[in-house]
Design a protein around this motif. Sequence first.
Motif: not given
Length: 535
Positions: A180-208
């Motif tokens: 459960r701990g391994d999977r929680a870390r994997a989910l947290a890392a994936a969520r952080a990556d997605a949020e980082a891209c939304a923060k930097g490029s949210g306006g065009i992410l649906r258009q690429v």
Amino acid sequence: MHPAPHTAAHPRRPLALALTALVALALTACTAGSGEGGQASGERGDPSVRPGLQRFYGQELAWRPCGDGLSCARLTVPRDYAHPRNGKTFVLPVAKAATAGKHDRIGSLVYNPGGPGASGVSDLKSDSGEVFSEEVRARFDIVSFDPRGVGGSRPAVTCAEPDDEGAADDAPEPLTPRTRGDRARALAAARADAEACAKGSGGILRQVGTDDAARDLDVLRAALGDRKLSYLGWSYGTSLGTSYAEQFPHRVRALALDGATDPSLNWSQRAISQGAGFRRAVEDYAEYCADIAGAGCPGTSPAEISGVLDRLFEEAAREPLPVSDEEAYEVDARTLLDVVTDAMYSPEDDWEALSDALAEAADGDATRLAELAEGDDASGDDASGDDASGNARSKRREAGNDDDALLAVSCLDTPHPRAAGPYWKALAPAEKAAGVYGTSSVVDELTCKDWPAGTQRPHRVRAAGVPPVLVVGTTGDPATPYEEARSLAEQFPGGMLLTYEGVGHTAYGRSNACVTDAVDDYLIDLKRIGADTIC
């Protein structure tokens, strides 16, 4: 290709770069789009005269010298083909190596080097145009471009640095998360990556997405003055070419797709397919290494070499492998995986260096593995382009937006489950089919769980009316397995499959005269190949 660390951002690493990084080439190419310029609308009329699109189709490229005999220009395309009059655009760099054979000129040959995320302009400027034979360069202007969101595109996808605050601990993310701990870390890392891209490029992410990039390709065709498109795509470029064929089948002159991906596969099927491809490639490497029995080989039999690799993965999963230089790259299990899989793209360049590094690591010094991870390989390229964690992510972000665009396009192109359960369910079949190469591919798909939804769905090719398409598949291709090339050729009406019996990623432009001649004859004279043609 995908957000995974085994995909390649560049298909032709021996010539310049490598496919992207681990597994999932999110290359599911597009459905027959229903928006402006899609196949359905194409049947209703020429998109170049549709309201709002005339100014894009009617533009003239302002070419200027840009070094090494090349000319460069910029192409303007709408961000949203459904609303082309809203004033929002992408401006895409284009580069051209003009043919010297003016009298025998057929037109332009547009190519895409792979990815998603690879810059076509940078690729052409790195002398990759030389990969084409003299015969092809005498008949075509060689043209490439940066797809929307990629490289010099304006705007371009830019992901901020992930926010690692709040992580449960500093334990490494395992390649096969079981607890459960391994999977929680994997989910947290994936969520952080997605949020980082939304923060930097949210306006065009649906258009690429690839569907829109294919519509851009048709605008480019018109701006180049070509009535029909001649195109060569490597790796992810096959996804772009497939989408173009579906949306503009009657505008295709010639379509050569090398290192193909199957658009009918869903996210988990694609991840497992690519993971299995890398596992087979590593087995091929072990057999090769044992056959040459060189001094640097980490074993004398395939079983012994595979055992060394398994042991190193187990040790690196517990703690980073020891290095002699305290400033060296940290060789954890993910870094080791990246180094091994990167080497599978171009055996001619990288297998010898990999053997030396593995042998030294088995003897207790992983410094050479660390050097390979830093990009100090024989070709001088950083092949992966993945979004691996830790130092790799930071290093690659400094180099450009290849990884960011890879992630953005891959996640948008391929629908992913919003709940975590399906990813954990996919781990068992992935492990059975491909070991850590499969499970890590599934884990890498987690970032797409929290991504904006695209419009594509897995589907068989729908391209009625397209002329015969040439698909090239390499039997030992790690990143785009041969089975997918065979499937794609079957899906195209009149599709032709050229089989290259060999290892490494993609075939055209390496050193096989049989492949070169067949592809060149097709591109120049539209010559068909026979069924079951093998090189």
